[in-house]
Scaffold this motif. Structure first.
Motif, mmCIF file in Angstrom:
data_model
loop_
_atom_site.group_PDB
_atom_site.id
_atom_site.type_symbol
_atom_site.label_atom_id
_atom_site.label_comp_id
_atom_site.label_asym_id
_atom_site.label_seq_id
_atom_site.Cartn_x
_atom_site.Cartn_y
_atom_site.Cartn_z
ATOM 1 N N PRO A 1 0.818 -1.214 0.000
ATOM 2 C CA PRO A 1 0.000 0.000 0.000
ATOM 3 C C PRO A 1 0.854 1.267 0.000
ATOM 4 O O PRO A 1 1.960 1.298 0.544
ATOM 5 C CB PRO A 1 -0.795 -0.114 1.313
ATOM 6 C CG PRO A 1 -0.797 -1.571 1.640
ATOM 7 C CD PRO A 1 0.528 -2.094 1.148
ATOM 8 N N ASP A 2 0.333 2.300 -0.647
ATOM 9 C CA ASP A 2 0.903 3.648 -0.597
ATOM 10 C C ASP A 2 2.302 3.752 -1.200
ATOM 11 O O ASP A 2 3.100 4.588 -0.774
ATOM 12 C CB ASP A 2 0.925 4.178 0.848
ATOM 13 C CG ASP A 2 -0.463 4.246 1.454
ATOM 14 O OD1 ASP A 2 -1.414 4.562 0.719
ATOM 15 O OD2 ASP A 2 -0.602 3.967 2.654
ATOM 16 N N VAL A 3 2.601 2.925 -2.184
ATOM 17 C CA VAL A 3 3.863 3.022 -2.908
ATOM 18 C C VAL A 3 3.561 3.408 -4.354
ATOM 19 O O VAL A 3 2.690 2.805 -4.993
ATOM 20 C CB VAL A 3 4.659 1.706 -2.875
ATOM 21 C CG1 VAL A 3 5.911 1.807 -3.749
ATOM 22 C CG2 VAL A 3 5.059 1.353 -1.446
ATOM 23 N N THR A 4 4.273 4.394 -4.874
ATOM 24 C CA THR A 4 4.198 4.734 -6.291
ATOM 25 C C THR A 4 5.193 3.862 -7.039
ATOM 26 O O THR A 4 6.360 3.771 -6.643
ATOM 27 C CB THR A 4 4.528 6.216 -6.509
ATOM 28 O OG1 THR A 4 3.563 7.023 -5.821
ATOM 29 C CG2 THR A 4 4.518 6.570 -7.993
ATOM 30 N N VAL A 5 4.736 3.218 -8.116
ATOM 31 C CA VAL A 5 5.578 2.273 -8.859
ATOM 32 C C VAL A 5 5.668 2.740 -10.306
ATOM 33 O O VAL A 5 4.642 2.922 -10.970
ATOM 34 C CB VAL A 5 5.000 0.840 -8.785
ATOM 35 C CG1 VAL A 5 5.896 -0.137 -9.550
ATOM 36 C CG2 VAL A 5 4.840 0.395 -7.335
ATOM 37 N N GLY A 24 0.839 8.585 -12.806
ATOM 38 C CA GLY A 24 -0.511 8.057 -12.941
ATOM 39 C C GLY A 24 -1.195 8.361 -14.257
ATOM 40 O O GLY A 24 -2.392 8.062 -14.399
ATOM 41 N N LYS A 25 -0.458 8.900 -15.240
ATOM 42 C CA LYS A 25 -1.061 9.257 -16.518
ATOM 43 C C LYS A 25 -0.414 8.470 -17.653
ATOM 44 O O LYS A 25 0.811 8.510 -17.821
ATOM 45 C CB LYS A 25 -0.921 10.757 -16.792
ATOM 46 C CG LYS A 25 -1.659 11.641 -15.797
ATOM 47 C CD LYS A 25 -3.160 11.431 -15.871
ATOM 48 C CE LYS A 25 -3.889 12.389 -14.924
ATOM 49 N NZ LYS A 25 -5.361 12.166 -14.947
ATOM 50 N N ILE A 41 2.889 2.208 -13.041
ATOM 51 C CA ILE A 41 2.169 0.981 -12.724
ATOM 52 C C ILE A 41 1.209 1.203 -11.561
ATOM 53 O O ILE A 41 0.125 0.626 -11.502
ATOM 54 C CB ILE A 41 3.176 -0.145 -12.402
ATOM 55 C CG1 ILE A 41 4.034 -0.469 -13.635
ATOM 56 C CG2 ILE A 41 2.477 -1.399 -11.882
ATOM 57 C CD1 ILE A 41 3.256 -0.990 -14.819
ATOM 58 N N LYS A 42 1.594 2.065 -10.627
ATOM 59 C CA LYS A 42 0.736 2.403 -9.488
ATOM 60 C C LYS A 42 1.032 3.836 -9.084
ATOM 61 O O LYS A 42 2.189 4.149 -8.816
ATOM 62 C CB LYS A 42 1.008 1.446 -8.331
ATOM 63 C CG LYS A 42 0.104 1.642 -7.120
ATOM 64 C CD LYS A 42 0.441 0.631 -6.038
ATOM 65 C CE LYS A 42 -0.460 0.797 -4.835
ATOM 66 N NZ LYS A 42 -0.138 -0.176 -3.767
ATOM 67 N N PRO A 43 0.041 4.742 -9.070
ATOM 68 C CA PRO A 43 -1.367 4.521 -9.407
ATOM 69 C C PRO A 43 -1.550 4.252 -10.905
ATOM 70 O O PRO A 43 -0.877 4.877 -11.739
ATOM 71 C CB PRO A 43 -2.047 5.822 -9.004
ATOM 72 C CG PRO A 43 -0.956 6.852 -9.092
ATOM 73 C CD PRO A 43 0.304 6.151 -8.686
#
Length: 333
Positions: free
Chosen positions: A145-149, A195-196, A240-242
């Motif tokens: 949770p709460d990791v930007t990938v 995220g885009k 990949i995340k978000p």
């Protein structure tokens, strides 16, 4: 000396008809340091192979080599973050995600620590076998949770991400492209946004959804398909995340057939996310999945391994053309 793409441990692969930049990660990190005087860079004794020596030379008081101890690397970075620093860490992805996974989850992500892990040797970019090939890292990290990938495409995106990472809240995991890296995306017009996803082309016969350096391969394959009468387009998913599920659903709805392409096992990475997005949007399309099989990969030269497992532009085109031919769409050689 051969001028080409830098692979794992300093290996080189010729870049055909494409410009490249040397050490875009270093350039982005140095730019970030001019805006953030509390940015520290740490490495687990892999400075030579992760392009952090330019930062070390420019800011020796903000550089730390903790030795071959990835859990210590993440722990020190988390401690720095607790005292108001932003910590960029570098090591190989296989070491970061296998040896220090719990530390990234609890010491970093659980408390929203400003730790940014830049992980080298993603997927099949090294011939050193299963111990060094980070083929399942995206699945492991996106489950926290709460990791930007992030999985960057090229030198343009790598440099922009390194510069922007200080502004991304919390913990970040980014695959590292280092050394001589091809320029695929125009730095004058392309801007990375967390995220885009970004679409290239409007062709609707087949659509590629890709991430990382597979976007380069898919763009090349799409251009070749266009010369054979197949209208193709590419959706690059750098984050990949978000995950930009809305863009994927819109893209899938605009094409007749869909191809996913990732430098990662087909379990838990981009393909899984695309399928989830399509299911939630109630979109069904014929799909071809390109990626690494569910197995540890042997040692060998990187060009050989990428060709064997279908990750080159030529192999992507070959598989897609054969698939389209079987389905009755024109893709003559």
């Amino acid at each position: 000396m051969l001028k080409g793409r830098t692979l794992g441990m300093g290996e080189l692969e010729r870049i055909e008809d494409r410009p490249f930049r040397t050490a875009p990660f270093a350039a982005g990190t140095l730019a970030a340091a001019t805006r953030c005087d509390r940015l520290a860079v740490l490495t687990a004794d892999l400075g030579k192979y992760t392009d952090v020596h330019p930062f070390r030379d420019a800011h020796p008081d903000r550089f730390f080599n903790v030795g071959m101890a990835e859990q210590a690397l993440v722990s020190v970075a988390a401690g720095l973050a607790k005292t108001g620093w932003t910590a960029y860490c570098t090591t190989y992805g296989a070491f970061a995600t296998r040896r220090a996974h719990d530390f990234l989850a609890i010491a970093c992500a659980h408390g929203g620590a400003a730790v940014k892990m830049f992980a080298g040797n993603p997927g099949l970019t090294t011939g050193y076998g299963g111990t060094h090939q980070a083929i399942e890292d995206l699945a492991l990290m996106r489950a926290i949770p709460d990791v930007t990938v992030i999985d960057p495409c090229d030198a343009t995106e790598m440099q922009q991400i390194a510069e922007q990472a200080i502004d991304i809240p919390g913990t970040v995991y980014c695959r590292l492209l280092r050394g001589n890296v091809p320029v695929v995306l125009d730095p004058a017009t392309y801007r990375f946004e967390v995220g885009k996803a970004t679409r290239f082309g409007e062709g609707g016969d087949v659509g590629f959804v890709s991430t990382g350096f597979m976007t380069e391969r898919c763009l090349d394959a799409a251009r070749k398909l266009e010369t054979q009468g197949v209208r193709a387009s590419v959706l690059h998913v750098g984050t990949i995340k978000p995950f930009d599920a809305a863009a994927v659903a819109e893209f899938a709805g605009s094409v007749t057939r869909l191809v996913t392409a990732e430098n990662h096992v087909l379990v838990g990475g981009l393909t899984s996310l695309v399928l989830d997005a399509m299911q939630e949007a109630q979109i069904l399309r014929p799909m071809l999945k390109i990626g690494i099989p569910d197995r540890f990969i042997e040692c060998g030269s990187v060009p050989y391994l990428q060709d064997k497992y279908g990750l080159t532009a030529a192999r992507v085109h070959e598989r897609v053309a054969a698939w389209l031919d079987r389905s009755g769409t024109s893709a003559a050689a």
